[in-house]
Design an enzyme around this catalytic site. Structure first.
Site, PDB file in Angstrom:
ATOM      1  N   MET A 323     -91.843  40.110  25.555  1.00 42.49           N
ATOM      2  CA  MET A 323     -92.988  40.979  25.852  1.00 42.49           C
ATOM      3  C   MET A 323     -94.219  40.171  26.250  1.00 42.49           C
ATOM      4  SD  MET A 323     -91.607  43.845  25.600  1.00 42.49           S
ATOM      5  CE  MET A 323     -92.945  44.993  25.782  1.00 42.49           C
ATOM      6  N   VAL A 399     -95.921  38.908  18.682  1.00 41.10           N
ATOM      7  CA  VAL A 399     -95.050  38.032  17.891  1.00 41.10           C
ATOM      8  C   VAL A 399     -93.954  38.891  17.260  1.00 41.10           C
ATOM      9  CG1 VAL A 399     -96.904  36.369  17.465  1.00 41.10           C
ATOM     10  CG2 VAL A 399     -96.524  38.215  15.829  1.00 41.10           C
ATOM     11  N   GLU A 401     -91.653  41.302  15.034  1.00 40.45           N
ATOM     12  CA  GLU A 401     -92.030  42.581  14.398  1.00 40.45           C
ATOM     13  C   GLU A 401     -91.997  42.401  12.877  1.00 40.45           C
ATOM     14  OE1 GLU A 401     -93.323  44.897  15.959  1.00 40.45           O
ATOM     15  OE2 GLU A 401     -92.672  46.895  15.391  1.00 40.45           O
ATOM     16  N   HIS A 449     -99.089  49.421  23.317  1.00 43.73           N
ATOM     17  CA  HIS A 449     -97.628  49.387  23.275  1.00 43.73           C
ATOM     18  C   HIS A 449     -97.078  49.363  24.693  1.00 43.73           C
ATOM     19  CE1 HIS A 449     -93.691  51.678  22.138  1.00 43.73           C
ATOM     20  NE2 HIS A 449     -93.491  50.397  22.276  1.00 43.73           N
TER      21      HIS A 449
END
Ligand code: NAD
Length: 710
Positions: A323, A399, A401, A449
């Protein structure tokens, strides 16, 4: 003020300049067409006028049909008559024996391109940002101004169909290569010069289709090649769209039937199919959400008022994994300086190398240059040093979860940031208010998100924590628009909006398996419903182990909060497969077996979950998959997780691919009608469980009348 200004030059060329009053763009409607009718009349009747150049005073040439007006039509006669009236003007213009040139100073899309197609020549400024195309199909429509007839007569059936069925736009170079443009110009002056010259050198211009010996390029519908194509194209299109997009079939019909008729009768056929499209629920759904609601979102409907617009200049990203690397790429691409931080230098550099890979590919494909690639890469600084975050306006953590790790990086980053900087978490499951406890300034803490892959997915779900300030929200919103993505704003809750509702789709499919529905029927139902991937295949993609992890975490959290928790009936299936090591695509086995040759449903599934002798109707499976999602979306609205219907619809289509022809998860309820929805949901609840009990908000609308709004 007129929509079209006419100026006659000494050379006898009449320049018609479109400039629709009160609108930022020229759109095709009564006002613009009245102006063009006047221009056509003057061209045809004034002996001093030797030719016509059509251009625009706005930055676009013409952006397409006036959807505001179209959306008000309730009877098929209205679109039918509007189309015919437009065609009458364009026919007058192209058949009066004098040359007409479209001078495309900006985008020519939809009805705008159709006007240009009715000119004898089309010249465009050679600007790669200029868009030319027929995007109507994307809103469930078709070109109704003669486009389905002129395009195939100009280019041939195959390229014309491709343009209209895919709806993608072309830049001027590509349009020239296809034969859609006559020539290119370097700037506005050159454009007008070339347009006038074309008129002078073609005093008796005529459209190819009006010439007595006209032949369709590649042949009309009677040729064996066309007959062969049309014997299979509708079926192929139907399989692809599952019959959910009638505009696709109507476009094929226009071209096929048009290829059997003379031009004017073919145009009448087109008007009828256009009217069918406009009246279809599919186009109403798509125009309502993918046009009106999307535009409202982009204009800032969910952004707090009164906060000055902001721009991110320097962005910090914590975690250079999948991500983080993607967020770095899209941000640098928008001109933002990025500091990409990870625990080890090679991890941070790997994150940057992701951008290098994407850019090398773009250079290879001719979509970028070495210089542009190098300039973008220079904007990303990989590091392990928190001191490099100094001066960042925004930091996004991506980073692992894990609450403890997230808390640790939050504290370390905040120690380096100015008090005004915003700190965002890209968590997919952890409530933002809880994460903000690790922050010394929770008012500046927010959820951003992103979806994977970040460079392709258009949505960012902004999550507002209990203490997030309006200013922080506005700045997060501005950043999402700055990187060219679409923001939806939701309040903090477990799974937020997108993950929570998306989960109901896959879990409903999995519950069916447990009940004895044949796995193949489940997958087919998902596709028939218009979802981009069937439920079992989708759960394999996101991994069953992740689904199980989130479910167990939720159970633990709710127990700690002393709240009741009823597990979804599909969860036992997920647990069973996980115990057998079938955790999804990443290990080559889940609901499917994955081999080099592709994937196939795991044959043992039907042993573990034997199909019932009596299989349900496909319609029931489709209803369950869709109502499960729509009902959960309505609950999100009722609980205030969703702040607007527009965010709910756009979030569902852009976030997890909710069937676009339905107009989004909440529009699904509006289109069906709350009363019918409640009745069907109650039937399903009686048979399959309380998860189908309709949301109280919809029950209220069913009783009192009205639709989901706001
Ligand atoms: P990933 O495992 O690919 O990357 C995580 C990165 O964080 C790794 O490079 C790791 O070295 C780094 N990291 C770990 N601890 C760190 C620390 N203390 N300091 C700095 N860097 C550290 O994970 P991902 O898929 O990129 O997910 C990251 C976050 O984004 C998670 O919170 C996840 O829930 C969320 N998310 C993931 C997806 C998805 O589809 N993968 C979608 C939306 C959100």
């Amino acid at each position: 003020m007129n929509a079209v200004t006419l100026t006659l030059g000494d050379d006898g060329i009449l320049v018609a300049t479109m400039d629709l009053p009160g609108r930022t763009m020229n759109v095709v409607g009564d006002t613009l067409m009245a102006g063009l009718a006047e221009a056509a009349e003057r061209l045809a009747t004034d002996p001093d006028v030797k030719g016509l150049v059509l251009t625009s005073a706005k930055s676009d040439f013409c952006a397409g049909g006036d959807l505001d007006n179209m959306f008000t039509w309730t009877r098929p006669e209205q679109p039918f008559e509007a189309c015919n009236a437009m065609k009458q003007v364009l026919r007058r213009m192209e058949t009066c024996g004098k040359p007409v040139v479209a001078a495309l100073n900006g985008h020519a899309l939809g009805g705008g391109l159709e006007i240009a197609l009715a000119c004898h020549a089309r010249i465009a400024i050679d600007d790669p940002r200029l868009k030319i195309g027929q995007p109507e199909v994307k809103l469930g429509l078709l070109p109704g101004g003669g486009g389905t007839q002129r395009l195939p007569r100009l280019l041939g059936m195959q390229p014309a169909l491709q343009l209209m069925l895919e709806g993608n736009d072309l830049n001027p170079q590509k349009a020239l290569g296809l034969g859609l443009l006559t020539e290119l110009a370097s700037d506005r002056n050159d454009l007008m010069f070339k347009a006038r010259s074309w008129c002078a050198t073609h005093p008796k211009a005529q459209q190819p289709w009006d010439a007595p010996k006209f032949r369709w390029p590649g042949g009309d519908s009677r040729t064996p090649a066309a007959l062969q194509m049309f014997s299979i194209a509708p079926s192929i299109a139907s399989v692809k769209s599952q019959g959910n997009y009638p505009a696709v079939q109507h476009i094929l019909s226009c071209v096929f039937e048009g290829g059997l008729l003379d031009f004017d009768n073919a145009c009448l056929v087109e008007s009828r199919y256009f009217a069918a499209c406009v009246m279809s629920p599919e186009s109403k759904n798509m125009i309502g959400s993918l046009w009106f609601q999307l535009n409202a979102i982009k204009r800032g409907a969910s952004r707090p008022q009164g906060v000055a617009p902001s721009k991110v200049r320097k962005l910090g990203i914590l975690g250079a994994g999948m991500m983080g690397a993607g967020i770095a790429y899209v941000s640098a691409k928008s001109g933002i300086d990025v500091v990409l931080l990870d625990t080890a230098m090679d991890a941070a550099e790997r994150g940057k190398a992701y951008s290098q890979g994407l850019l090398d590919h773009a250079v290879k494909k001719g979509r970028s240059t070495h210089d542009k690639r190098d300039a973008l890469l220079a904007k990303i600084t990989p590091t392990t040093d928190y001191a490099r975050l100094e001066g960042c306006d925004l930091v996004i953590e991506a980073v692992f979860e894990d609450r403890a790790i997230k808390a640790d990086v939050t504290a370390k980053a905040e120690a380096r940031l100015a008090p005004t900087a915003v700190f965002a978490s890209n968590t997919s499951t952890l409530p933002i208010t809880g994460l903000a406890k690790a922050s010394v300034r929770p008012a500046h803490f927010i959820g951003l998100h992103f979806f994977s892959p970040v460079d392709k997915m258009p949505l960012v779900e902004i999550i507002v924590g209990e203490q997030t300030s309006d200013e922080t929200l506005a700045r997060g919103f501005d950043y999402v628009l700055q990187i060219g993505k679409t923001p939806i704003v939701v309040n903090d809750s477990r799974g937020f909006y997108t993950s929570r509702v998306f989960g109901t789709y896959v879990m409903e499919g999995i519950a069916m398996l447990k009940e004895g529905v044949h796995p193949r029927s489940i997958e087919v139902a998902g596709l028939q419903a218009g979802m981009p991937m069937p439920p079992l295949a989708l759960q394999d993609e996101v991994s069953l182990s992740l689904g199980l992890f989130v479910a167990d975490q939720t159970k633990k959290d709710l127990a700690a909060e002393g709240k009741p928790h009823a597990e979804h009936p599909g969860m036992s299936v997920v647990r069973q497969l996980c115990e057998a090591g079938r955790i999804g695509k990443k290990v080559g086995k889940g609901f499917y077996d994955y081999t080099e040759d592709g994937k196939q449903l795991w044959p043992e599934l039907t042993t573990l979950y034997p199909p019932a002798a009596q299989q349900p109707e496909a319609r029931e499976l489709v209803d369950r998959l869709m109502i499960a999602q729509a009902n959960e979306a309505a609950r999100c609205l009722e609980e205030g997780v969703l702040r607007s219907v527009a965010d709910g619809n756009i979030g569902s289509i852009f976030g997890w691919g909710f069937a676009p022809f339905q107009g989004g998860a909440l529009q699904y309820i509006n289109a069906m009608g709350p009363a019918a929805f409640v009745a069907r949901a109650r039937e399903l609840a009686a048979r399959f469980g309380p998860r189908f009990e309709p949301a109280a908000l919809v029950v209220k609308l069913a009783e009192q009348g009205g639709l989901l709004k706001g």
